[in-house]
Design a protein around this motif. Structure first.
Motif, PDB file in Angstrom:
ATOM      1  N   UNK A   1     -16.566 -31.436 -38.286  1.00 51.57           N
ATOM      2  CA  UNK A   1     -17.518 -32.013 -37.324  1.00 51.57           C
ATOM      3  C   UNK A   1     -16.808 -32.607 -36.107  1.00 51.57           C
ATOM      4  N   UNK A   2     -15.572 -33.079 -36.311  1.00 56.84           N
ATOM      5  CA  UNK A   2     -14.895 -33.738 -35.186  1.00 56.84           C
ATOM      6  C   UNK A   2     -13.951 -32.791 -34.431  1.00 56.84           C
ATOM      7  N   UNK A   3     -14.080 -31.481 -34.674  1.00 58.28           N
ATOM      8  CA  UNK A   3     -13.152 -30.539 -34.024  1.00 58.28           C
ATOM      9  C   UNK A   3     -13.474 -30.439 -32.539  1.00 58.28           C
ATOM     10  N   UNK A   4     -12.530 -30.807 -31.704  1.00 61.50           N
ATOM     11  CA  UNK A   4     -12.771 -30.687 -30.260  1.00 61.50           C
ATOM     12  C   UNK A   4     -12.283 -29.314 -29.789  1.00 61.50           C
ATOM     13  N   UNK A   5     -12.520 -29.046 -28.516  1.00 65.63           N
ATOM     14  CA  UNK A   5     -12.254 -27.690 -28.033  1.00 65.63           C
ATOM     15  C   UNK A   5     -10.794 -27.270 -28.186  1.00 65.63           C
ATOM     16  N   UNK A   6      -9.894 -28.241 -28.119  1.00 61.99           N
ATOM     17  CA  UNK A   6      -8.469 -27.915 -28.181  1.00 61.99           C
ATOM     18  C   UNK A   6      -8.048 -27.360 -29.527  1.00 61.99           C
ATOM     19  N   UNK A   7      -8.707 -27.823 -30.613  1.00 60.54           N
ATOM     20  CA  UNK A   7      -8.272 -27.348 -31.925  1.00 60.54           C
ATOM     21  C   UNK A   7      -9.059 -26.122 -32.381  1.00 60.54           C
ATOM     22  N   UNK A   8     -10.108 -25.758 -31.660  1.00 54.86           N
ATOM     23  CA  UNK A   8     -10.878 -24.574 -32.065  1.00 54.86           C
ATOM     24  C   UNK A   8     -10.259 -23.285 -31.551  1.00 54.86           C
ATOM     25  N   UNK A   9      -9.147 -23.378 -30.901  1.00 53.11           N
ATOM     26  CA  UNK A   9      -8.437 -22.171 -30.506  1.00 53.11           C
ATOM     27  C   UNK A   9      -8.668 -21.798 -29.053  1.00 53.11           C
ATOM     28  N   UNK A  10      -7.583 -21.294 -28.431  1.00 52.03           N
ATOM     29  CA  UNK A  10      -7.657 -20.872 -27.026  1.00 52.03           C
ATOM     30  C   UNK A  10      -7.404 -19.370 -26.985  1.00 52.03           C
ATOM     31  N   UNK A  11      -8.361 -18.659 -26.445  1.00 53.56           N
ATOM     32  CA  UNK A  11      -8.241 -17.201 -26.399  1.00 53.56           C
ATOM     33  C   UNK A  11      -7.947 -16.760 -24.966  1.00 53.56           C
ATOM     34  N   UNK A  12      -6.908 -15.970 -24.805  1.00 58.73           N
ATOM     35  CA  UNK A  12      -6.608 -15.371 -23.504  1.00 58.73           C
ATOM     36  C   UNK A  12      -7.027 -13.905 -23.519  1.00 58.73           C
ATOM     37  N   UNK A  13      -7.770 -13.500 -22.503  1.00 60.11           N
ATOM     38  CA  UNK A  13      -8.183 -12.100 -22.405  1.00 60.11           C
ATOM     39  C   UNK A  13      -7.508 -11.495 -21.179  1.00 60.11           C
ATOM     40  N   UNK A  14      -6.860 -10.358 -21.358  1.00 56.93           N
ATOM     41  CA  UNK A  14      -6.248  -9.670 -20.214  1.00 56.93           C
ATOM     42  C   UNK A  14      -6.831  -8.268 -20.156  1.00 56.93           C
ATOM     43  N   UNK A  15      -7.399  -7.926 -19.033  1.00 58.76           N
ATOM     44  CA  UNK A  15      -8.002  -6.594 -18.917  1.00 58.76           C
ATOM     45  C   UNK A  15      -8.655  -6.457 -17.562  1.00 58.76           C
ATOM     46  N   UNK A  16      -9.644  -5.563 -17.483  1.00 55.48           N
ATOM     47  CA  UNK A  16     -10.395  -5.406 -16.249  1.00 55.48           C
ATOM     48  C   UNK A  16      -9.659  -4.592 -15.208  1.00 55.48           C
ATOM     49  N   UNK A  17     -10.421  -3.894 -14.418  1.00 58.27           N
ATOM     50  CA  UNK A  17      -9.919  -3.104 -13.296  1.00 58.27           C
ATOM     51  C   UNK A  17     -11.107  -2.956 -12.356  1.00 58.27           C
ATOM     52  N   UNK A  18     -10.855  -2.545 -11.112  1.00 59.02           N
ATOM     53  CA  UNK A  18     -11.997  -2.367 -10.213  1.00 59.02           C
ATOM     54  C   UNK A  18     -13.013  -1.413 -10.840  1.00 59.02           C
ATOM     55  N   UNK A  19     -14.247  -1.856 -10.964  1.00 55.14           N
ATOM     56  CA  UNK A  19     -15.307  -1.025 -11.552  1.00 55.14           C
ATOM     57  C   UNK A  19     -15.556  -1.311 -13.020  1.00 55.14           C
ATOM     58  N   UNK A  20     -14.604  -1.963 -13.699  1.00 51.25           N
ATOM     59  CA  UNK A  20     -14.820  -2.283 -15.117  1.00 51.25           C
ATOM     60  C   UNK A  20     -14.568  -3.773 -15.357  1.00 51.25           C
ATOM     61  N   UNK A  21     -15.059  -4.544 -14.425  1.00 53.03           N
ATOM     62  CA  UNK A  21     -14.814  -5.989 -14.477  1.00 53.03           C
ATOM     63  C   UNK A  21     -15.629  -6.706 -15.538  1.00 53.03           C
ATOM     64  N   UNK A  22     -16.720  -6.080 -15.989  1.00 53.29           N
ATOM     65  CA  UNK A  22     -17.566  -6.765 -16.978  1.00 53.29           C
ATOM     66  C   UNK A  22     -16.903  -6.859 -18.342  1.00 53.29           C
ATOM     67  N   UNK A  23     -16.064  -5.849 -18.673  1.00 56.70           N
ATOM     68  CA  UNK A  23     -15.546  -5.757 -20.043  1.00 56.70           C
ATOM     69  C   UNK A  23     -14.732  -6.990 -20.479  1.00 56.70           C
TER      70      UNK A  23
END
Ligand SMILES: NC(=O)C1=CN([C@@H]2O[C@H](COP(=O)(O)OP(=O)(O)OC[C@H]3O[C@@H](n4cnc5c(N)ncnc54)[C@H](OP(=O)(O)O)[C@@H]3O)[C@@H](O)[C@H]2O)[C@@H](O)CC1
Ligand SMILES: [K+]
Length: 525
Positions: free
Chosen positions: A259-281
């Motif tokens: 119950x006391x888990x703050x955002x820092x301990x719930x994990x940090x996800x980095x996403x790397x991707x995207x290109x012109x025309x496929x920015x939504x993914x």
């Protein structure tokens, strides 16, 4: 029957059947009686349920149940079913055999029916009369072939399969839709069933991309196999390479969050991707991670600023070398690939290498799977897992069949027919968890276990839903769940969210799916 969720090859099932008879002395007629009676009880229940017949099949409510038997024990099962149906005196019925001469066990069953006063039509002798009978059937019971089929169905049985499919009547197959086999060809004649009543253990051919649409609803009956036989055959340990299991998505839930888990301990996800025309993914992957419970998500995208913008909760940056380094230092798991195209290939390979060196969990999706080149030849014996994997960090690969086929140098068609060995080898060689996406999704562990998730719906096969899955898997890894469990849980939650949305709202978008995921993974009732 224990181990009910094991998926066996037909060949192994036939071995177990033989061992039950020859080593344990259980008479074949006993197994057949149990199988046939159990299958009849399933069918009777189905006939009594309202509205179970698919809309595209024409039903003749007053028509007979037509039991079609081949010469083997599968035919024997169908004839036992016919006897129980006859004894109950509730349903009109008719019997068809593919040919006049039957094997000993099926012949013995037919002889009982004959003495009870039933007649039969023989397909080889009166094809016209059989076609007419099938066309007016309330339900066809398909007992032409099961685990004993060798090669593609030939001769009279192949013709009868064609007539059954063309009749338009609903079909209930015994054990397997006739024509199914371990190593099929897409062009094989085979029954397209609405219901498959499996006698004994589930067969793998029912859960391939080729087989699943032709099996309909799948129900199991137990002919009385001692579970010790199957355990001896597939190995009782959890890591036998021959273990393929059907998983119930409801059995997999994310770890509870304190119950006391703050955002820092719930994990940090980095996403790397995207290109012109496929920015939504990459943004959808980011949403998948957020709604999957991640505390924070950063996206490095190669798309134009603002392209595909979908939620202010995502921290979106341009895909520069500096930002990539920043994300490496910051994230507790990385998702690489959604919407990425080939630009900056070496850079991204460096990022992957660096993440692996740091033992950062990585989900590799879409075009980024090509970073694993040079193309893997599955049969290649000289490549060991250790050489290829580059360390112990957890790696999850999430290909669709086209992407996996490109990695393996085979065709999606090969994977549709028989994906098991290819999946197992890929997981072993890359020391990775491999998620093969499709209407049936399979998750292969490096140790050789494969988990199978059935129940995909067409709406889940919508652009962007795979990105959401990759993000969700990343969130579970970032929260500290081990890679294989994270992949299985992600697939299960994704499937449940899709089923729930489809039943409430019909078609939906990947963004809707991410939100629905939040309800399920966050524990909403
Ligand atoms: N294991 C269990 O749980 C239990 C198993 N049981 C049941 O037994 C089933 C296995 O029975 P099975 O071994 O007799 O073979 P089966 O599937 O009926 O088909 C083979 C028949 O078809 C023929 N045939 C072969 N190839 C062909 C081809 N290419 N094209 C055309 N024809 C071909 C071949 O005849 P042939 O032409 O060689 O004379 C043979 O007779 C299993 O699925 C389950 O239903 C239950 O009774 C008890 C518990
Ligand atoms: K069958």
């Amino acid at each position: 029957m224990n181990e009910q969720d094991l998926l066996l090859s037909s060949a192994l099932m036939a071995d177990i059947d033989r061992a039950a008879r020859e080593e344990l002395g259980i008479p074949g007629v006993v197994l057949m009686e149990n199988a046939g009676r159990g299958a009849w009880e399933v069918l009777r229940r189905v006939l009594q349920e309202e509205g179970t017949t698919p809309a595209e099949r024409k039903t003749s409510p007053e028509g007979p149940l037509v039991f079609c038997a081949g010469p083997g024990n599968n035919g024997g099962d169908a004839l036992v079913m016919a006897r129980w149906a006859f004894l109950e005196e509730q349903f009109p019925l008719a019997v068809v055999t593919s040919r006049a001469g039957l094997g000993a066990a099926a012949e013995a069953q037919w002889e009982i029916l004959r003495r009870l006063g039933l007649s039969r039509l023989v397909w080889e002798e009166e094809p016209g009369a059989v076609r007419e009978l099938l066309g007016g059937a309330r339900m066809i019971v398909d007992g032409l072939s099961g685990t004993g089929l060798s090669g593609a169905l030939r001769g009279s049985a192949a013709g009868l399969v064609e007539a059954m499919n063309a009749s338009g009547a609903p079909i209930a197959s015994v054990d397997l839709p006739s024509g199914f086999r371990d190593d099929p060809d897409p062009g094989d004649p085979r029954v397209r069933a609405d219901l498959t009543i499996v006698t004994g253990y589930l067969k793998r051919s029912l859960f391939t991309a080729l087989g699943r649409p032709g099996a309909g609803r799948i129900v199991q009956v137990d002919p009385g196999f001692p579970p010790s036989l199957v355990r001896a055959a597939v190995g009782s340990g959890g890591s036998s390479p021959s273990q393929v299991r059907l998983r119930n998505p409801r059995d997999l839930t994310p770890r509870p969050v304190p119950a006391d888990a703050h955002k820092g301990v719930r994990g940090k996800v980095g996403v790397v991707g995207g290109a012109p025309g496929t920015g939504g993914a990459p943004l959808l992957a980011g949403l998948g991670a957020l709604y999957g419970g991640a505390g924070m998500v950063r996206v490095c995208t190669g798309a134009a600023p603002g392209e595909g913008w979908c939620d202010p909760s995502l921290m979106v940056k341009a895909d520069t070398r500096e930002n990539r380094t920043g994300i490496l230092d910051w994230a507790s798991a990385l998702v690489i690939g959604p919407g990425w195209t080939d630009a900056g290939r070496d850079d991204l390979r460096d990022l992957l290498g660096e993440a692996r060196q740091r033992s950062l969990p990585v989900v590799l999706d879409a075009q980024a799977l090509r970073l694993l080149e040079p193309a893997l030849v599955v049969e290649s014996p000289q490549v060991s897992g250790a050489e290829k994997s580059g360390g112990e960090a957890s790696l999850i690969l999430t290909p669709h069949p086209g992407e996996l086929a490109a990695m393996l140098g085979c065709t999606p068609r090969d994977l549709a027919c028989n994906p098991w060995e290819a999946l197992r080898k890929t997981a072993e060689i890359y020391a990775a968890v491999v998620v093969l996406k499709g209407s049936v999704t399979c998750v292969a562990d490096p140790d050789g276990r494969i988990s199978v998730f059935d129940g995909g719906c067409p709406a889940l096969a919508t652009a962007g839903t795979g990105d959401v899955l990759a993000g969700l898997a990343g969130a579970l890894c970032a929260a500290g769940t081990e890679a294989a469990e994270a992949a299985r849980t992600a697939v299960a939650l994704h499937l449940r969210a899709g089923q729930r949305l489809a039943s409430r709202a019909g078609w939906f978008t990947a963004r809707d799916l991410a939100r629905s995921l939040g309800e399920i993974s966050g524990g909403a009732p």
